[in-house]
Write a protein that holds these residues in place. Structure first.
Motif, PDB file in Angstrom:
ATOM      1  N   ALA A 129     -17.511  14.803  26.099  1.00 16.55           N
ATOM      2  CA  ALA A 129     -17.943  16.103  25.593  1.00 16.55           C
ATOM      3  C   ALA A 129     -19.235  15.971  24.783  1.00 16.55           C
ATOM      4  CB  ALA A 129     -16.843  16.728  24.746  1.00 16.55           C
ATOM      5  N   PHE A 130     -19.326  14.942  23.932  1.00 16.77           N
ATOM      6  CA  PHE A 130     -20.522  14.764  23.109  1.00 16.77           C
ATOM      7  C   PHE A 130     -21.750  14.495  23.985  1.00 16.77           C
ATOM      8  CE2 PHE A 130     -17.979  13.178  19.151  1.00 16.77           C
ATOM      9  CZ  PHE A 130     -17.389  14.421  19.049  1.00 16.77           C
ATOM     10  N   ALA A 131     -21.565  13.780  25.076  1.00 12.10           N
ATOM     11  CA  ALA A 131     -22.674  13.536  26.008  1.00 12.10           C
ATOM     12  C   ALA A 131     -23.135  14.856  26.635  1.00 12.10           C
ATOM     13  CB  ALA A 131     -22.262  12.539  27.082  1.00 12.10           C
ATOM     14  N   ALA A 132     -22.187  15.707  27.016  1.00 16.78           N
ATOM     15  CA  ALA A 132     -22.530  17.003  27.610  1.00 16.78           C
ATOM     16  C   ALA A 132     -23.235  17.901  26.590  1.00 16.78           C
ATOM     17  CB  ALA A 132     -21.274  17.682  28.144  1.00 16.78           C
ATOM     18  N   ILE A 133     -22.752  17.879  25.340  1.00 22.03           N
ATOM     19  CA  ILE A 133     -23.340  18.690  24.275  1.00 22.03           C
ATOM     20  C   ILE A 133     -24.766  18.245  23.987  1.00 22.03           C
ATOM     21  CG2 ILE A 133     -23.195  19.069  21.763  1.00 22.03           C
ATOM     22  CD1 ILE A 133     -20.062  19.055  22.233  1.00 22.03           C
ATOM     23  N   SER A 134     -25.010  16.966  24.079  1.00 19.01           N
ATOM     24  CA  SER A 134     -26.332  16.406  23.753  1.00 19.01           C
ATOM     25  C   SER A 134     -27.340  16.513  24.889  1.00 19.01           C
ATOM     26  CB  SER A 134     -26.171  14.940  23.350  1.00 19.01           C
ATOM     27  OG  SER A 134     -25.351  14.849  22.206  1.00 19.01           O
ATOM     28  N   ASP A 135     -26.889  16.869  26.090  1.00 20.28           N
ATOM     29  CA  ASP A 135     -27.766  16.950  27.258  1.00 20.28           C
ATOM     30  C   ASP A 135     -28.469  18.308  27.301  1.00 20.28           C
ATOM     31  OD1 ASP A 135     -29.000  17.022  29.722  1.00 20.28           O
ATOM     32  OD2 ASP A 135     -27.150  16.743  30.884  1.00 20.28           O
ATOM     33  N   PRO A 136     -29.781  18.354  27.019  1.00 22.65           N
ATOM     34  CA  PRO A 136     -30.485  19.637  26.996  1.00 22.65           C
ATOM     35  C   PRO A 136     -30.490  20.360  28.344  1.00 22.65           C
ATOM     36  CG  PRO A 136     -32.031  17.809  26.665  1.00 22.65           C
ATOM     37  CD  PRO A 136     -30.657  17.224  26.733  1.00 22.65           C
ATOM     38  N   ALA A 137     -30.224  19.654  29.424  1.00 19.90           N
ATOM     39  CA  ALA A 137     -30.172  20.294  30.744  1.00 19.90           C
ATOM     40  C   ALA A 137     -28.844  21.011  30.988  1.00 19.90           C
ATOM     41  CB  ALA A 137     -30.404  19.250  31.834  1.00 19.90           C
ATOM     42  N   ASN A 138     -27.865  20.767  30.134  1.00 18.22           N
ATOM     43  CA  ASN A 138     -26.543  21.386  30.291  1.00 18.22           C
ATOM     44  C   ASN A 138     -26.575  22.790  29.685  1.00 18.22           C
ATOM     45  OD1 ASN A 138     -23.861  22.208  30.128  1.00 18.22           O
ATOM     46  ND2 ASN A 138     -23.121  20.126  29.828  1.00 18.22           N
ATOM     47  N   THR A 139     -26.695  23.800  30.544  1.00 22.79           N
ATOM     48  CA  THR A 139     -26.837  25.173  30.073  1.00 22.79           C
ATOM     49  C   THR A 139     -25.548  25.742  29.482  1.00 22.79           C
ATOM     50  OG1 THR A 139     -26.440  26.028  32.296  1.00 22.79           O
ATOM     51  CG2 THR A 139     -28.740  25.694  31.637  1.00 22.79           C
ATOM     52  N   ALA A 140     -24.428  25.069  29.653  1.00 23.81           N
ATOM     53  CA  ALA A 140     -23.194  25.522  29.011  1.00 23.81           C
ATOM     54  C   ALA A 140     -23.298  25.366  27.496  1.00 23.81           C
ATOM     55  CB  ALA A 140     -21.995  24.736  29.539  1.00 23.81           C
ATOM     56  N   PHE A 141     -24.146  24.423  27.045  1.00 19.30           N
ATOM     57  CA  PHE A 141     -24.270  24.137  25.616  1.00 19.30           C
ATOM     58  C   PHE A 141     -25.700  24.265  25.089  1.00 19.30           C
ATOM     59  CE2 PHE A 141     -20.606  21.584  27.148  1.00 19.30           C
ATOM     60  CZ  PHE A 141     -19.626  22.384  26.580  1.00 19.30           C
ATOM     61  N   HIS A 142     -26.594  24.792  25.910  1.00 18.93           N
ATOM     62  CA  HIS A 142     -27.991  25.034  25.517  1.00 18.93           C
ATOM     63  C   HIS A 142     -28.439  26.329  26.184  1.00 18.93           C
ATOM     64  CE1 HIS A 142     -27.479  20.680  25.108  1.00 18.93           C
ATOM     65  NE2 HIS A 142     -28.334  20.779  24.113  1.00 18.93           N
TER      66      HIS A 142
END
Length: 153
Positions: free
Chosen positions: A51-64
């Motif tokens: 989850a932390f990797a997904a949150i930190s990935d600026p390409a992941n529009t679910a969290f950016h």
């Protein structure tokens, strides 16, 4: 006279439209809460590391999304994931204060510990405008961490 009235009406409609467009460029409170809920669900289903990797990935529009992003702290104020500033990760930030002297991470931790979830107001740099702006951060406690996102006002 009729032409002046028409121009005035047109000008007002442009102002209203541009104000609505500016508001659309900013995340809403409902969108921030929904983003936190998605992050919490991912942490519970896939574990912290993934989850932390997904949150930190600026390409992941679910969290950016525009000015919305996720941040995660442990209950001692150590940054575990940060969607906008990865340099914060691993640092104890419990004493970090905004430009008005408010210890916002401490207040987030206190809110998570005492209420489980809630809103904290502070000043923070907007990733879109790069200016320090008023922000309301929504946080939720998940076991021994808090997950948050916030809206710029």
């Amino acid at each position: 006279m009729r032409a002046l009235f028409g121009i005035a009406a047109f000008s007002l409609s442009l102002l209203a439209t541009s104000g609505a467009a500016l508001a659309a460029d900013k995340g809403s409170a409902d969108e921030a809460v929904a983003m936190v809920k998605r992050a919490v669900a991912l942490i519970k289903s896939d574990g912290k590391e993934k989850a932390f990797a997904a949150i930190s990935d600026p390409a992941n529009t679910a969290f950016h999304d525009r000015d919305l992003y996720i941040y995660v702290y442990d209950l001692n104020g150590v940054a575990l994931a940060h969607g906008n500033n990865p340099k914060m990760v691993g640092k104890p930030l419990i004493g970090l204060k905004d430009n008005e002297g408010k210890a916002m991470i401490k207040e987030m931790v206190d809110t998570a510990k005492n209420k489980g979830k809630g809103w904290v107001d502070f000043k923070w740099p907007n990733p879109v405008t790069k200016a320090v702006e008023s922000k309301s951060g929504y946080v939720e406690r998940v076991d021994d961490i808090l997950v948050g996102s916030g809206i710029y006002k």
